[in-house]
Design an enzyme around this catalytic site. Structure first.
Site, mmCIF file in Angstrom:
data_model
loop_
_atom_site.group_PDB
_atom_site.id
_atom_site.type_symbol
_atom_site.label_atom_id
_atom_site.label_comp_id
_atom_site.label_asym_id
_atom_site.label_seq_id
_atom_site.Cartn_x
_atom_site.Cartn_y
_atom_site.Cartn_z
ATOM 1 N N VAL A 56 0.865 -1.178 0.000
ATOM 2 C CA VAL A 56 0.000 0.000 0.000
ATOM 3 C C VAL A 56 0.905 1.232 0.000
ATOM 4 C CG1 VAL A 56 -1.851 1.227 1.174
ATOM 5 C CG2 VAL A 56 -1.725 -1.265 1.333
ATOM 6 N N VAL A 82 4.678 -1.190 3.060
ATOM 7 C CA VAL A 82 4.384 0.190 2.704
ATOM 8 C C VAL A 82 5.232 0.581 1.491
ATOM 9 C CG1 VAL A 82 4.324 2.576 3.467
ATOM 10 C CG2 VAL A 82 3.869 0.729 5.095
ATOM 11 N N LYS A 83 4.565 1.034 0.431
ATOM 12 C CA LYS A 83 5.279 1.464 -0.772
ATOM 13 C C LYS A 83 5.756 2.902 -0.598
ATOM 14 C CE LYS A 83 3.912 0.133 -4.922
ATOM 15 N NZ LYS A 83 3.028 -0.111 -6.094
ATOM 16 N N ILE A 84 7.042 3.074 -0.815
ATOM 17 C CA ILE A 84 7.690 4.374 -0.667
ATOM 18 C C ILE A 84 8.353 4.728 -1.990
ATOM 19 C CG2 ILE A 84 9.464 5.680 0.564
ATOM 20 C CD1 ILE A 84 7.283 4.900 2.462
#
Length: 216
Positions: A56, A82-84
């Site tokens: 996400v 977590v997509k960064i």
């Protein structure tokens, strides 16, 4: 090589999960926006269908806000990655989130240098984008090969997600290059499962069986 599905559409995830091939899900703000639901509601449904990492993405662009948003996203469900985005602010966020044991998937990777920096910052996953590089006349699969070789040479345990895959050949080549994961749109997964010789062979078997029954 593991297969993830690249979508936020619950019907697509449900169908693909029934095939028994999906080990995770990747989403992005564009995919989530298409569904017209709250992120929390979509993720709650996805976790009932797929037992694996769900990526996400944050929408913040500054490290402090990325970290704050990532901490909130990580609490939605277990096994959230977590997509960064691959920026210097993103690297700062990843290094801080590593201290919180929050898995990060560094996205929008277009060079081996970016992938190496993301891994050293503490990313659990890096996502080289194949199709978008092909779109500008660059060898997207070549990038996957380079990242695989570098990570293997230095024994880097960050997992490589081959992303932005446009057709079955991209998936095949990602597997040949040694990517740990390919994240694949639903339409491409459907194409991967089909072959004209499979269709014609099945039809011949059915025709032969019908002809035998008629002769009895």
């Amino acid at each position: 090589m593991d297969l993830y599905i690249d979508t936020a559409n619950i019907d697509e995830i449900r169908e693909a999960s029934e095939w028994g091939i999906i080990s995770g899900v990747t989403t992005n703000p564009s995919l989530l926006a298409k569904e017209g639901q709250k992120i929390e509601d979509v993720i709650d449904e996805i976790v009932t269908l797929v037992d694996g990492p769900i990526s996400v993405e944050v929408v913040a662009t500054e490290a402090e806000e990325m970290v704050r948003e990532a901490r909130e996203v990580a609490q939605i469900a277990d096994d959230i990655a977590v997509k960064i985005p691959m920026t210097t602010e993103g690297l700062t966020a990843v290094s801080r989130l590593r201290e919180d044991d929050i898995a990060c998937n560094v996205t929008l990777v277009f060079s081996a240098n970016q992938a190496l920096m993301a891994a050293r910052a503490g990313a659990a996953f890096v996502s080289p984008f194949v199709g978008r590089l092909d779109d500008i006349g660059t060898d997207g699969i070549g990038l996957v090969r380079d990242v695989v070789d570098i990570f293997a040479y230095y024994d880097i345990d960050t997992r490589i997600i081959s992303a932005s895959l446009r057709h079955p050949r991209h998936v095949h080549e990602s597997a040949m290059m040694g990517a740990h994961i390919a994240t694949v749109p639903f339409g491409v997964l459907q194409k991967m499962a089909s072959h004209p010789l499979t269709d014609s062979g099945l039809q011949k078997f059915l025709d032969d069986w019908k002809s035998m029954e008629e002769d009895l």
